[in-house]
Design a protein around this motif. Sequence first.
Motif, PDB file in Angstrom:
ATOM      1  N   ALA A 189       0.815  -1.043  -0.235  1.00 30.33           N
ATOM      2  CA  ALA A 189       0.050   0.016  -0.066  1.00 30.33           C
ATOM      3  C   ALA A 189       0.907   1.149   0.027  1.00 30.33           C
ATOM      4  N   GLN A 190       1.844   1.268   0.879  1.00 31.01           N
ATOM      5  CA  GLN A 190       2.801   2.460   0.815  1.00 31.01           C
ATOM      6  C   GLN A 190       3.512   2.596  -0.505  1.00 31.01           C
ATOM      7  N   ASP A 191       3.869   1.548  -0.990  1.00 26.55           N
ATOM      8  CA  ASP A 191       4.407   1.620  -2.269  1.00 26.55           C
ATOM      9  C   ASP A 191       3.664   2.030  -3.409  1.00 26.55           C
ATOM     10  N   LEU A 192       2.279   1.970  -3.335  1.00 23.59           N
ATOM     11  CA  LEU A 192       1.306   2.434  -4.160  1.00 23.59           C
ATOM     12  C   LEU A 192       0.929   3.916  -3.612  1.00 23.59           C
ATOM     13  N   TYR A 193       1.471   4.587  -3.086  1.00 25.08           N
ATOM     14  CA  TYR A 193       1.232   6.131  -2.874  1.00 25.08           C
ATOM     15  C   TYR A 193       0.461   6.276  -1.842  1.00 25.08           C
ATOM     16  N   ALA A 194       0.089   5.329  -0.871  1.00 25.99           N
ATOM     17  CA  ALA A 194      -0.812   5.385   0.301  1.00 25.99           C
ATOM     18  C   ALA A 194       0.154   6.069   1.424  1.00 25.99           C
ATOM     19  N   THR A 195      -0.372   7.132   2.228  1.00 26.29           N
ATOM     20  CA  THR A 195       0.327   7.536   3.349  1.00 26.29           C
ATOM     21  C   THR A 195       0.077   6.653   4.541  1.00 26.29           C
ATOM     22  N   PRO A 196       0.840   6.689   5.607  1.00 28.78           N
ATOM     23  CA  PRO A 196       0.280   5.796   6.703  1.00 28.78           C
ATOM     24  C   PRO A 196      -0.726   5.927   6.961  1.00 28.78           C
ATOM     25  N   MET A 247      -3.565   6.399   5.194  1.00 26.79           N
ATOM     26  CA  MET A 247      -4.328   5.670   3.967  1.00 26.79           C
ATOM     27  C   MET A 247      -4.230   4.449   4.370  1.00 26.79           C
TER      28      MET A 247
END
Lengths: 267, 372
Positions: free
Chosen positions: A173-180, A182
Motif C-alpha cells: 500500500a505504501q509502495d502504491l502512494y498510500a500515506t501511513p 491511508m
Amino acid sequence: MGSKYFDIRTLPGFAFVAMVTFFLLYLPIAALVAYAFNAGSSISDWEGFSFRWFASAWQNTAVQDAAMRSLVIAVVASTIATAAATTAALATTRTNAYRGLTFKYAFINTPLMVPEIVTAVALLIVFSRVKIWTGYSGLGYLIAAHTAFCIPFAYLPIRARLESMDSSLERAAQDLYATPWMTFRRVTMPLLRPGIIAGFMLAFVISLDDVVITEFVKSGGQDTLPTYMLGQLRRETTPEVNAIATVFLALSVLLVTAFFFINRRKA
Amino acid sequence: MPKPEGVQEKRIAVEARGITKIFGAGENALRALDNVSVSIRQNEFFTLLGPSGCGKTTLLRLIAGFEYPSEGAILLDGTDIATLPPFKRPVNTVFQSYALFPHLTVAQNIAFGLEMLGKPRAEINARVAQMLKLVQMEELGQRRTDQISGGQAQRVALARALAPSPKVLLLDEPLSALDYKLRKEMQIELKRMQHETGITFIFVTHDQEEALTMSDRIAVMSKGKILQIGGPRDIYERPSDRFVANFIGETNFIDAEIDGATGGAAAVIARLPGGAQIAAGVPDGMVPRGRVAIVVRPEHAVLARPDEGGQLRGTVENVVYSGTDTHFHVRLDGGNPFVVRSQNRRGTEAAFAAGDPVAVRIQDGAAQVLRD
C-alpha cells in the motif's frame, strides 16, 4: 509401545472419563434451563411447563434496571477496551522487535494473571477515596473497572489477527502512494476488522458476566444482572433466576456463534 | 567505482552512489551492502543477480524506500530520494509474495495506486481497463484475489504496479513461485511489457538462466558487493572473477602463467600446463602477472585426436548424454578435470569414448583471465 500409533482414545476408561466430564459440565446447566420453565415456584420440584418466570422477570423493574445497567456498562467498557486494545496491538506488532517488547506483552496481559479478588479489593480502596474527594458516585467507576479488565481479552484476538496478517500488504500500500494513515484506513483496518469484532465480543461477554469486581466496586443501587442474581440467591429463590440465566445463556451462545461465523468468513 | 560503460550515452534512471547498509549494531551488525555504486539506464531491463544473502533484495528495498541506507545516495532522475518514504517515490514494486489486497477485487487492486494519487474516477477506470488488457485478464476484473490462479495473481501484481506509470518498476523474484513452464512464459511476457510500457525494470533473481534470458544488463552480487556489471554475453563469456564464472553456467578453471602481452589492448599470452600458449582476455583495469587462473566455457572447446593437436592433452573419463548436448569429462595430463560440451546432431554418435586419449582445442578468444 507395541502398537504403531498412540491414540489416546484406546486408553482404558477414556470414554468413561469423557462421558462423566461432559455430564458434570452440562447436567447442572441443563437442570437450570429446565427449571426456568417450571410452572411452580420451586427450583427443585417440577410442577409443569410454563413461561411465567420469563414473564415475571421481564416485568420485574429491578431486573430491568440491572439488565439495562449491565448492557450500558458492557457496551461502553468493551468499546473503550477494544479501542485501547487495537492501538496497543498495533503498537506491539507493527514495529521492529526491541528491548522491552516482551515486557510490554506481559504488562498488557497482567490482568489475566492477577487474581480478580485482588484487583477488586484494590479498586474498592482506591475508588472509595475518589468517591469522597470528588463526590461522584455514578456508573463511571464500574465502567472504568470493566474497561481495565476487558483490555487483555480484547487485545488477544486483535494481536493474533495482526500477527497472522502479511506485512507486505501494508508495504504494498505504501509502495502504491498510500500515506501511513491511508494505509491504515484502506488496508490494515479492513483486514483487521474480524479481529476487532472478535475482541469486542469477547470483552462484551466478559464484562456482562463479571461478579467479583462489580460486587466490590458498585455503589448502592448499582446492581448489574449477575450481582442482582447473586443477591436474589441469598433470599428465597424462585425460577425467575433460572429464567434470567437461561436468557443470558442463549445470548452468549448467539454471540459466540456469530463470532465464529464472522471469523470464518473473513479468514 | 564508476566504470566507463561503452560509448552510448543513455540517460540514467536510477543511480546508487556509495551505498552501505548495516543492519543491527555492535557485534551483531551485518553489512548487507558495502559501498555499492551502480547506474541503471532509462528503459533498461536491469537484473541484480546473486545467491541469497548477497544484498540484492536489500538494494531493491532501498530503492523502493522500505529501508534507508546507512551511507550513500540514491538518485532518481538526478535527485536524491534516499530519505523519502516509499509513498513519495515514483517507483512501484512487484512483491515476491505478490501482496495482493485480499479484501479488494482484481480491478480494485489495480486501481489502488491511482486512487491514492487522487486521479479522477473516469481516468482510473480507463487505466484499469487498459492494464487488464495488457496482462490479458479483461474478463477477470471483478474476481476476488482468492479466485484466481498463481499465474494470474502474478499478472495482477504486475498490472497493479504498472498502473500508476512509475518511472522505475522493481521486481523482487516475482517468478520464483511459478512452475517451470509458466515461468518461461512469464519471462517472455515481462520482456514484452517492458518493451510496450517503456518503463525501466529492475529485476532481482538468484536464477542465472532467468537473468541471462531477460536482461539488458546484469549486476552480479556477492556478499554485499557488486562484482561485475555487463550485458548477458559479457557476464557469461568474460566473467571477471572466479565467483562470477562459477555462479553463472559451467566453467573450466585452468592454472596458467602469463608470458606477455599480445597486440590487442585487453589480451595477454598465457602458458598453459603442458607448455602450449594461448591468447586470453583480461578484465578491465587488470594487469595480470605471474600465475593466474583462466576460464574456458565447456562449449568453447572441442575434442580432437592426440595427433591432430590442441592446447591441452588428457584422457576421456566419462561421457554423459543429456539430450541436446553431450558432456565429455576429461582428466588432463596434469591431473585437473576439464569438461567439453558438444551439441548433439541427428545421426552422429559421440566421437570419443571413456579411456580415449584426446587433445583439447580451445577456440580463439574463448579463454579469459580471472581477477583473483
